[in-house]
Design a protein around this motif. Structure first.
Motif, PDB file in Angstrom:
ATOM      1  N   LEU A 181       0.836  -1.189   0.000  1.00 30.96           N
ATOM      2  CA  LEU A 181       0.000   0.000   0.000  1.00 30.96           C
ATOM      3  C   LEU A 181       0.877   1.247   0.000  1.00 30.96           C
ATOM      4  O   LEU A 181       1.847   1.329   0.752  1.00 30.96           O
ATOM      5  CB  LEU A 181      -0.900   0.028   1.236  1.00 30.96           C
ATOM      6  N   ASP A 185      -2.734   5.440  -1.041  1.00 30.50           N
ATOM      7  CA  ASP A 185      -3.744   4.416  -0.781  1.00 30.50           C
ATOM      8  C   ASP A 185      -4.314   4.552   0.630  1.00 30.50           C
ATOM      9  O   ASP A 185      -5.532   4.525   0.840  1.00 30.50           O
ATOM     10  CB  ASP A 185      -3.144   3.021  -0.949  1.00 30.50           C
ATOM     11  N   GLU A 186      -3.427   4.694   1.606  1.00 32.37           N
ATOM     12  CA  GLU A 186      -3.871   4.780   2.991  1.00 32.37           C
ATOM     13  C   GLU A 186      -4.676   6.055   3.244  1.00 32.37           C
ATOM     14  O   GLU A 186      -5.641   6.043   4.004  1.00 32.37           O
ATOM     15  CB  GLU A 186      -2.662   4.719   3.933  1.00 32.37           C
ATOM     16  N   GLN A 187      -4.290   7.141   2.607  1.00 32.10           N
ATOM     17  CA  GLN A 187      -5.054   8.380   2.761  1.00 32.10           C
ATOM     18  C   GLN A 187      -6.472   8.229   2.230  1.00 32.10           C
ATOM     19  O   GLN A 187      -7.435   8.717   2.829  1.00 32.10           O
ATOM     20  CB  GLN A 187      -4.328   9.528   2.045  1.00 32.10           C
ATOM     21  N   ILE A 189      -8.118   5.461   2.132  1.00 31.00           N
ATOM     22  CA  ILE A 189      -8.851   4.607   3.067  1.00 31.00           C
ATOM     23  C   ILE A 189      -9.423   5.447   4.198  1.00 31.00           C
ATOM     24  O   ILE A 189     -10.603   5.312   4.568  1.00 31.00           O
ATOM     25  CB  ILE A 189      -7.920   3.504   3.619  1.00 31.00           C
ATOM     26  N   TRP A 190      -8.600   6.319   4.777  1.00 29.33           N
ATOM     27  CA  TRP A 190      -9.079   7.203   5.844  1.00 29.33           C
ATOM     28  C   TRP A 190     -10.257   8.041   5.353  1.00 29.33           C
ATOM     29  O   TRP A 190     -11.252   8.212   6.062  1.00 29.33           O
ATOM     30  CB  TRP A 190      -7.945   8.127   6.297  1.00 29.33           C
ATOM     31  N   SER A 409      -7.841   1.368  11.177  1.00 29.05           N
ATOM     32  CA  SER A 409      -6.592   0.652  11.434  1.00 29.05           C
ATOM     33  C   SER A 409      -6.712  -0.820  11.058  1.00 29.05           C
ATOM     34  O   SER A 409      -5.804  -1.401  10.446  1.00 29.05           O
ATOM     35  CB  SER A 409      -6.206   0.796  12.906  1.00 29.05           C
ATOM     36  N   ILE A 412      -6.697  -1.179   7.183  1.00 27.30           N
ATOM     37  CA  ILE A 412      -5.366  -0.996   6.602  1.00 27.30           C
ATOM     38  C   ILE A 412      -4.500  -2.221   6.889  1.00 27.30           C
ATOM     39  O   ILE A 412      -3.774  -2.713   6.003  1.00 27.30           O
ATOM     40  CB  ILE A 412      -4.719   0.285   7.157  1.00 27.30           C
ATOM     41  N   ARG A 416      -2.774  -4.796   4.153  1.00 26.28           N
ATOM     42  CA  ARG A 416      -1.335  -5.010   4.150  1.00 26.28           C
ATOM     43  C   ARG A 416      -0.972  -6.493   4.188  1.00 26.28           C
ATOM     44  O   ARG A 416       0.045  -6.909   3.633  1.00 26.28           O
ATOM     45  CB  ARG A 416      -0.703  -4.308   5.355  1.00 26.28           C
TER      46      ARG A 416
END
Length: 533
Positions: A181, A185-187, A189-190, A409, A412, A416
């Motif tokens: 990721l 990508d993580e941003q 998701i948030w 969390s 994510i 991962r």
């Protein structure tokens, strides 16, 4: 005359204006008046209109009881300017109206504002239908896809599920390369999970009509949820955007009055000057703390500020304030904490000779908390309603929602640990923004009143049974106190006591005869006195 709650949706401020206008025209009493030796039929005085409209607004759930008489006068000035009312000579278009006996009437034309046309959801962008990993074929091919679609993802540890599935896969698949990721990508998701929760809480088909997704910065959400101090207040990386030291000192002095007076010596009226200094600073900011871009969103949250939906309103505002820039959220947190403490401080001297402290807090800071870039006729009333609710629930609204933090969390971590074939990455369009699949979360279902009463009865009965068991088994209670408390419990809750001691009824029936206390049995019978003896 009936009123209804304007539910969340586009152009809510315009709908509220039309609702108040309709109620005012339908309910305001009209009668004949005499002025300057002339009679005017079907009219009313400005003071009578203020009295009637003020009572209407205070009793209307869209505005609440914090509306003042002066705000009602301001609204009537807007009515005169927009030709909702006119004077008896037909003049309108200005805000020349005071709380007096000048006569006014309703015009014959319709005063309602037209609601702009909004494109159907199918023709416009929808946050709910944005491009995601699910929509991009082959981007994330999770193992055991069919089984995952059937199983509910809630209440299952993602890491444990991946581990269990990995044990059943061949070694060749386990050695498959993973697609890491990225930060983007993580941003996403948030961003997506936060907006999904907000959409479900507001119960709207799409957020597109109340929120422009261009103004949603995922970095703000991450910062507001992860960079907080032990008191839950946002900390800033760039201190230049923070409150100046002299403003912080002034706010701290007012919040802790009279324990904290700062380094300066106080004088009569010192607290009023400090309060004015704080209010002048917040009004000098370039835009309100809730920002112009999020104005429509917060206006729609006011639609759920009903007594029976208080918890829903708190959760909605909790998520909406996460979208604010960190500097604005920090200022809002400190301001609401100060205002709440001042309004509850009985030692604080009166800051205004005619207005109560709480009312002063609400009406002083409403303009610097919520406002629109273009002048809105109901800005002041709506801001008052929102600030009043924020003050009462600032500790809950401006805290980090732990359930949301845990959901993000876990998701994510799940992505991962999931294996993704590298072939699928090449099939995606790199020009499109990456957007991970949003997990499905379930919420509580509403139950009927009968079910609620049944559950309440069962829970209370269980609590009484546990209390009775404690009275019976607790070794720290003396036998005398135990018998006394058991007798009281039997008298107040006979059914529960009978379930615990079924034989107590039979014993009570046979033991109705009074018993002689043991000490009386030991009294020796004295011989009768006789003269003969």
């Amino acid at each position: 005359m009936s009123s209804h709650v304007i539910t969340p949706g586009p152009y809510r401020a315009t709908k509220l204006w039309n609702e108040v206008t309709r109620l005012f025209r339908a309910g305001m009493p009209l009668r004949k008046h005499r002025q300057n030796f002339r009679h005017y039929a079907s009219c009313f005085t400005a003071s009578a209109a203020v009295d009637w409209l003020h009572q209407l607004l205070c009793n209307n759930s869209n505005f609440g009881p914090d509306v003042t008489r002066q705000q009602t006068v301001q609204l009537l000035k807007k009515f005169l300017k927009n030709h909702v009312i006119e004077d008896v000579k037909g003049r309108w278009g200005t805000e020349d109206l005071e709380d007096n006996n000048v006569l006014y009437r309703f015009p014959s034309t319709s005063p309602l504002k037209p609601i702009p046309y909004s494109a159907p959801a199918s023709e416009s962008r929808s946050i709910k239908k944005r491009a995601s990993f699910k929509d991009k074929e082959g981007f994330f091919r999770f193992r055991s896809t069919r089984r995952q679609e059937k199983e509910t993802q809630e209440n299952v540890d993602p890491a444990l599920r991946i581990q269990q599935e990995g044990d059943n896969q061949p070694e060749e698949e386990q050695q498959q390369q993973r697609r890491e990721l990225t930060v983007e990508d993580e941003q996403e998701i948030w961003r997506d999970i936060t907006l999904t929760h907000l959409q479900r809480i507001l119960d709207v088909p799409s957020l597109e009509e109340v929120l422009d997704h261009r103004y949603v910065n995922p970095q703000n959400i991450i910062h507001n949820m992860t960079k907080v101090n032990k008191h839950g207040v946002v900390t800033l990386d760039d201190k230049t955007n923070d409150l100046p030291d002299w403003v912080l000192s002034a706010m701290r002095s007012l919040a802790n009055w009279p324990k904290y007076n700062g380094t300066q010596q106080s004088y009569p009226g010192f607290e009023r000057d400090v309060f004015k200094t704080v209010s002048d600073y917040f009004y000098s900011l370039p835009q309100p703390l809730l920002t112009y871009e999020l104005y429509e969103l917060f206006i729609n949250v006011l639609g759920v500020l009903q007594p029976q939906c208080e918890r829903v309103a708190i959760e909605a505002l909790q998520l909406c304030t996460l979208l604010l820039p960190p500097a604005s959220r920090r200022k809002l947190q400190l301001l609401m904490r100060m205002a709440s403490r001042i309004s509850q401080n009985v030692d604080m001297p009166r800051l205004h000779p005619a207005i109560g402290t709480r009312t002063l807090m609400v009406h002083t800071f409403s303009g610097c908390v919520l406002g629109s870039a273009e002048e809105c006729d109901l800005d002041e009333l709506l801001a008052t309603r929102l600030v009043s609710f924020l003050m009462d629930h600032q500790q809950s609204i401006l805290s980090v929602p732990e359930y949301l933090l845990g959901a993000i969390s876990d998701h994510i971590q799940y992505l991962r640990t999931a294996q993704v074939p590298m072939d699928s990455v090449s099939k995606t369009d790199k020009s499109d923004p990456v957007c991970p699949p949003v997990p499905i979360y379930t919420f509580c279902h509403q139950i009927s009143g009968a079910e609620f009463e049944q559950q309440k009865l069962e829970s209370s009965q269980k609590a009484m049974e546990e209390l009775l068991e404690i009275l019976v088994t607790d070794q720290n209670i003396s036998e005398k106190d135990r018998r006394k408390k058991l007798k009281q419990f039997q008298k107040q809750y006979p059914d529960i006591y009978r379930q615990r001691f079924p034989s107590s009824d039979g014993e009570s029936k046979t033991d109705n005869k009074p018993k002689i206390k043991p000490p009386l049995l030991n009294i020796k019978k004295t011989k009768a006195f006789s003269i003969r003896n």
